[in-house]
Design a protein around this motif. Sequence first.
Motif, PDB file in Angstrom:
ATOM      1  N   SER A  51       0.825  -1.212   0.000  1.00  0.00           N
ATOM      2  CA  SER A  51       0.000   0.000   0.000  1.00  0.00           C
ATOM      3  C   SER A  51       0.854   1.256   0.000  1.00  0.00           C
ATOM      4  CB  SER A  51      -0.928   0.011   1.221  1.00  0.00           C
ATOM      5  OG  SER A  51      -1.922  -0.981   1.120  1.00  0.00           O
TER       6      SER A  51
ATOM      7  N   SER B 229      -1.032  -4.741   7.679  1.00  0.00           N
ATOM      8  CA  SER B 229      -2.289  -4.009   7.712  1.00  0.00           C
ATOM      9  C   SER B 229      -3.216  -4.636   6.682  1.00  0.00           C
ATOM     10  CB  SER B 229      -2.058  -2.526   7.379  1.00  0.00           C
ATOM     11  OG  SER B 229      -1.596  -2.373   6.049  1.00  0.00           O
TER      12      SER B 229
ATOM     13  N   ASP C 296      -5.104  -3.414   4.365  1.00  0.00           N
ATOM     14  CA  ASP C 296      -4.997  -2.908   2.996  1.00  0.00           C
ATOM     15  C   ASP C 296      -3.702  -3.346   2.331  1.00  0.00           C
ATOM     16  OD1 ASP C 296      -3.173  -0.029   3.346  1.00  0.00           O
ATOM     17  OD2 ASP C 296      -4.125  -0.891   5.100  1.00  0.00           O
TER      18      ASP C 296
ATOM     19  N   TRP D 273      -3.770   5.047   0.598  1.00  0.00           N
ATOM     20  CA  TRP D 273      -4.246   3.956   1.449  1.00  0.00           C
ATOM     21  C   TRP D 273      -4.119   4.245   2.942  1.00  0.00           C
ATOM     22  CZ3 TRP D 273      -7.311   0.374  -0.348  1.00  0.00           C
ATOM     23  CH2 TRP D 273      -7.326   0.142  -1.725  1.00  0.00           C
ATOM     24  N   SER D 274      -3.235   5.139   3.316  1.00  0.00           N
ATOM     25  CA  SER D 274      -3.120   5.471   4.741  1.00  0.00           C
ATOM     26  C   SER D 274      -4.404   6.103   5.269  1.00  0.00           C
ATOM     27  CB  SER D 274      -1.940   6.423   4.973  1.00  0.00           C
ATOM     28  OG  SER D 274      -2.122   7.645   4.269  1.00  0.00           O
TER      29      SER D 274
ATOM     30  N   SER E 125      -6.409   2.860   6.160  1.00  0.00           N
ATOM     31  CA  SER E 125      -5.712   1.725   6.772  1.00  0.00           C
ATOM     32  C   SER E 125      -6.270   1.374   8.142  1.00  0.00           C
ATOM     33  CB  SER E 125      -4.212   2.030   6.877  1.00  0.00           C
ATOM     34  OG  SER E 125      -3.492   0.869   7.197  1.00  0.00           O
TER      35      SER E 125
END
Length: 433
Positions: A70, A194, A196, A250-251, A254
Amino acid sequence: MQDTAFPNTPKGSRFGWPRPARLEEFKTRLEAEDLPTNRVVFQGLNQDLPIIRVPIDLPKYRMANGRTASLQVEHLALNPDLRSDLFTGDPELWDAQEVQHELLLKLGRASDLNGYFQDPAHQQVDPLLLDENGFIVNGNRRLSTWRQLLHDEPEKYGHFEHIEVVVLPHATEKDLNRLEAQLQIDKDIRADYSWDAQANMLVAKMERDGIKAEELCKLYRMKDAEFAQLLDMRAYADEYLRSREKANMWSEVSGQEHTFQRLVQHRSKLSGVGRKEVFKEAAFALIDEPTAVGRLYIAIPDLAANLDKVVDRLAAKLEGEATTSDDGLDELFGTGKTDDNTGAKEAGLINALKDSAQRSRAREEIADVLEAERQLKKDVKKAGFLLDQCAKANSYLTAAAKDGLRAETKLTGVSKQLDEIEARVATIRAYLV
């Protein structure tokens, strides 16, 4: 990212020696006698492989690293001037290795790996696993942490100048994938992926490496339903980010694993394409401001359970404001030119929820409905519930008759509401007889 000077000679370069130098060093070190060994389950065999000590600058990071899946796509989104094949092109190149180093450091800080090894008493215990060309198969985060500590304070962390590694025998990418999957499943100081990152890793392995879904399920010991749900979660998160003009960031999602998990689970239980879409867009609106409804992983199921009430509230509050557009919604849900204009109502609400100017008001109305329903569930257990609700209804109707009969009052829908109220009153009166 800090500036890094790259010398022309192999030794002293922070992010890996050139391939010929790596191979020559392996050959020299492996010729030593009485080397200790480390047992590795690899290629279907228990293999006792020799442990050697090499300079910490020698190995290179593996770009196909599941934990950074990610972060890699997000980094490219944040830095559009970088070459698009930074992580998929030649892994020997220093620019890719330097960026991967920074991404791995970020993961190390998030899992407190950096804090663990800041204590000089915590030194290397297990050897890092390298493929035959010197790319790290297991231990990328540890290597980045040690390199940074040594770079910042060489006197304090001189014990990291040389590290212990095991060089794996010749292997295919499939062999390395199997080993990576096994090491991911094993428990030690390594942090969990994580959600994702895991989903993006699986997608990359299917799209880039051509690995089939059923093989990945077997590889990572996942049930088919678990695998499908994870990819559905990723699809919704990807759609959400794109709809907010945050593609690949994506963060941003997440930390919302349970939110997207419940979105997938409850949307699948709803009937009708229109209702599913309204639910999804309403959920997206709540994800924008999760504090509006408290815990999202609770609010999402509540939204599904009370979707009809939410739809009615939004239709009443946003009536005349929901714009229509030529986006195919009419074709999906109907044109509204029939006796039952439910499809047109849903299409209008979807447009309203997609409109950033109306999304805030819609979110407030959704929060009000969900809070009212939660309070109703608490009140319904009380012996005086019937009287309390009748008193509330009387209070609202009194206020409506006193302050709502004005020339500018909107009358659309009022007659229908009164018909429903009279029907409920008749039901209660029949019960009292």
